[in-house]
Design a protein around this motif. Structure first.
Motif, PDB file in Angstrom:
ATOM      1  N   ALA A  10      17.565  78.226  82.568  1.00 57.63           N
ATOM      2  CA  ALA A  10      17.296  79.677  82.737  1.00 57.63           C
ATOM      3  C   ALA A  10      18.266  79.925  83.777  1.00 57.63           C
ATOM      4  O   ALA A  10      18.848  81.005  84.077  1.00 57.63           O
ATOM      5  CB  ALA A  10      15.867  79.875  83.137  1.00 57.63           C
ATOM      6  N   ALA A  11      18.186  79.149  85.040  1.00 51.88           N
ATOM      7  CA  ALA A  11      18.989  79.276  86.278  1.00 51.88           C
ATOM      8  C   ALA A  11      20.406  79.398  85.740  1.00 51.88           C
ATOM      9  O   ALA A  11      21.123  80.128  86.156  1.00 51.88           O
ATOM     10  CB  ALA A  11      18.641  78.229  87.193  1.00 51.88           C
ATOM     11  N   LEU A  12      20.911  78.355  84.861  1.00 55.88           N
ATOM     12  CA  LEU A  12      22.149  78.328  84.502  1.00 55.88           C
ATOM     13  C   LEU A  12      22.618  79.452  83.762  1.00 55.88           C
ATOM     14  O   LEU A  12      23.655  80.200  83.885  1.00 55.88           O
ATOM     15  CB  LEU A  12      22.641  77.028  83.816  1.00 55.88           C
ATOM     16  N   ALA A  13      21.786  79.916  82.708  1.00 60.80           N
ATOM     17  CA  ALA A  13      22.160  81.112  82.178  1.00 60.80           C
ATOM     18  C   ALA A  13      22.127  82.549  83.082  1.00 60.80           C
ATOM     19  O   ALA A  13      23.082  83.326  82.856  1.00 60.80           O
ATOM     20  CB  ALA A  13      21.117  81.335  80.917  1.00 60.80           C
ATOM     21  N   GLU A  14      21.379  82.827  84.010  1.00 56.94           N
ATOM     22  CA  GLU A  14      21.153  83.674  84.845  1.00 56.94           C
ATOM     23  C   GLU A  14      22.522  83.780  85.691  1.00 56.94           C
ATOM     24  O   GLU A  14      23.168  84.631  86.065  1.00 56.94           O
ATOM     25  CB  GLU A  14      20.032  83.700  85.464  1.00 56.94           C
ATOM     26  N   ILE A  15      22.624  82.646  86.386  1.00 56.77           N
ATOM     27  CA  ILE A  15      24.056  82.543  87.343  1.00 56.77           C
ATOM     28  C   ILE A  15      25.412  82.625  86.409  1.00 56.77           C
ATOM     29  O   ILE A  15      25.967  83.586  86.938  1.00 56.77           O
ATOM     30  CB  ILE A  15      23.995  81.073  87.916  1.00 56.77           C
ATOM     31  N   ALA A  20      29.798  86.646  85.276  1.00 51.86           N
ATOM     32  CA  ALA A  20      30.406  87.284  84.465  1.00 51.86           C
ATOM     33  C   ALA A  20      30.603  88.701  85.142  1.00 51.86           C
ATOM     34  O   ALA A  20      31.892  89.127  85.057  1.00 51.86           O
ATOM     35  CB  ALA A  20      30.004  87.314  83.115  1.00 51.86           C
ATOM     36  N   PHE A  21      29.582  89.063  85.728  1.00 50.48           N
ATOM     37  CA  PHE A  21      29.689  90.719  86.325  1.00 50.48           C
ATOM     38  C   PHE A  21      30.303  90.477  87.471  1.00 50.48           C
ATOM     39  O   PHE A  21      31.179  91.457  87.805  1.00 50.48           O
ATOM     40  CB  PHE A  21      28.447  91.009  86.361  1.00 50.48           C
ATOM     41  N   TRP A  22      30.059  89.544  88.268  1.00 51.06           N
ATOM     42  CA  TRP A  22      30.962  89.210  89.626  1.00 51.06           C
ATOM     43  C   TRP A  22      32.467  89.036  89.182  1.00 51.06           C
ATOM     44  O   TRP A  22      33.119  89.675  89.958  1.00 51.06           O
ATOM     45  CB  TRP A  22      30.464  87.986  90.324  1.00 51.06           C
ATOM     46  N   ALA A  23      33.003  88.254  88.356  1.00 48.76           N
ATOM     47  CA  ALA A  23      34.253  88.082  88.100  1.00 48.76           C
ATOM     48  C   ALA A  23      34.852  89.324  87.618  1.00 48.76           C
ATOM     49  O   ALA A  23      35.954  89.718  88.028  1.00 48.76           O
ATOM     50  CB  ALA A  23      34.498  87.063  86.663  1.00 48.76           C
ATOM     51  N   LEU A  32      35.789  92.202  78.957  1.00 46.68           N
ATOM     52  CA  LEU A  32      35.314  91.263  78.091  1.00 46.68           C
ATOM     53  C   LEU A  32      34.390  90.185  78.563  1.00 46.68           C
ATOM     54  O   LEU A  32      33.671  89.841  77.754  1.00 46.68           O
ATOM     55  CB  LEU A  32      36.538  90.836  77.318  1.00 46.68           C
ATOM     56  N   TRP A  33      34.610  90.078  79.862  1.00 45.16           N
ATOM     57  CA  TRP A  33      33.757  89.160  80.527  1.00 45.16           C
ATOM     58  C   TRP A  33      32.354  89.467  80.399  1.00 45.16           C
ATOM     59  O   TRP A  33      31.229  88.652  80.459  1.00 45.16           O
ATOM     60  CB  TRP A  33      34.146  89.018  81.845  1.00 45.16           C
ATOM     61  N   LEU A  34      31.998  90.751  80.348  1.00 43.55           N
ATOM     62  CA  LEU A  34      30.523  91.436  80.338  1.00 43.55           C
ATOM     63  C   LEU A  34      29.861  90.857  79.045  1.00 43.55           C
ATOM     64  O   LEU A  34      28.578  91.014  78.889  1.00 43.55           O
ATOM     65  CB  LEU A  34      30.641  92.819  80.522  1.00 43.55           C
ATOM     66  N   ILE A  35      30.433  90.607  77.775  1.00 38.77           N
ATOM     67  CA  ILE A  35      29.930  90.180  76.515  1.00 38.77           C
ATOM     68  C   ILE A  35      29.187  89.000  76.854  1.00 38.77           C
ATOM     69  O   ILE A  35      28.000  88.706  76.553  1.00 38.77           O
ATOM     70  CB  ILE A  35      30.868  90.227  75.386  1.00 38.77           C
ATOM     71  N   PRO A  36      29.720  88.087  77.184  1.00 40.63           N
ATOM     72  CA  PRO A  36      29.227  86.660  77.528  1.00 40.63           C
ATOM     73  C   PRO A  36      28.068  86.813  78.517  1.00 40.63           C
ATOM     74  O   PRO A  36      27.129  85.933  78.480  1.00 40.63           O
ATOM     75  CB  PRO A  36      30.347  85.587  77.583  1.00 40.63           C
ATOM     76  N   GLY A  37      28.549  87.736  79.469  1.00 41.26           N
ATOM     77  CA  GLY A  37      27.591  87.695  80.564  1.00 41.26           C
ATOM     78  C   GLY A  37      26.120  88.389  80.168  1.00 41.26           C
ATOM     79  O   GLY A  37      25.155  87.874  80.612  1.00 41.26           O
ATOM     80  N   MET A  38      26.062  89.429  79.213  1.00 42.59           N
ATOM     81  CA  MET A  38      25.088  89.911  79.046  1.00 42.59           C
ATOM     82  C   MET A  38      24.284  89.126  78.039  1.00 42.59           C
ATOM     83  O   MET A  38      23.031  89.140  78.194  1.00 42.59           O
ATOM     84  CB  MET A  38      25.377  91.348  78.341  1.00 42.59           C
ATOM     85  N   ALA A  39      25.120  88.368  77.016  1.00 42.09           N
ATOM     86  CA  ALA A  39      24.261  87.289  76.390  1.00 42.09           C
ATOM     87  C   ALA A  39      23.559  86.408  76.963  1.00 42.09           C
ATOM     88  O   ALA A  39      22.399  85.898  76.866  1.00 42.09           O
ATOM     89  CB  ALA A  39      25.061  86.555  75.290  1.00 42.09           C
ATOM     90  N   SER A  40      24.358  85.958  78.127  1.00 39.03           N
ATOM     91  CA  SER A  40      23.644  84.878  78.772  1.00 39.03           C
ATOM     92  C   SER A  40      22.654  85.308  79.567  1.00 39.03           C
ATOM     93  O   SER A  40      21.369  84.546  79.819  1.00 39.03           O
ATOM     94  CB  SER A  40      24.801  84.357  80.184  1.00 39.03           C
TER      95      SER A  40
END
Length: 108
Positions: A10-15, A20-23, A32-40
């Protein structure tokens, strides 16, 4: 042991999701970084539901200590910044608190 694996994943997924949002916002990466970020972040939320604790709030409170430790590993592994002794001391205190919250009598 199962709880520690869940918390670690969970920690790896949240971080990863938050990074992704930070980037996108701080490092000028593509939206496009937001797509995997939201999935994560969705994966993170689902993983915490797999924990055996009887109360969500206690699960989240205990998870906080693991999140802090994982964040420091992220700092070192991904951002190439070595945590200092104050980071290590703070993480140790937080992990002790998380263990008391999660493994106290009648908790799981």
């Amino acid at each position: 042991m199962k709880q520690l694996f869940i918390y670690g994943a969970a920690a790896l997924a949240e971080i990863g999701g938050c990074f992704a949002f930070w980037a996108w916002l701080r490092m000028d990466k593509s939206p496009l970084w937001l797509i995997p970020g939201m999935a994560s972040l969705a994966l993170f939320a689902w993983l915490l539901t797999l924990n055996d604790a009887v109360a969500a709030g206690r699960t989240y409170a205990a998870y906080g200590g693991v999140y802090i430790l994982a964040s420091l590993f992220w700092l070192w592994a991904v951002e190439d910044m070595r945590p200092d002794r104050w980071d290590a001391i703070g993480a140790t205190i937080c992990l002790l608190g998380a263990a008391i919250i999660f493994y106290g009598p009648g908790r799981t």
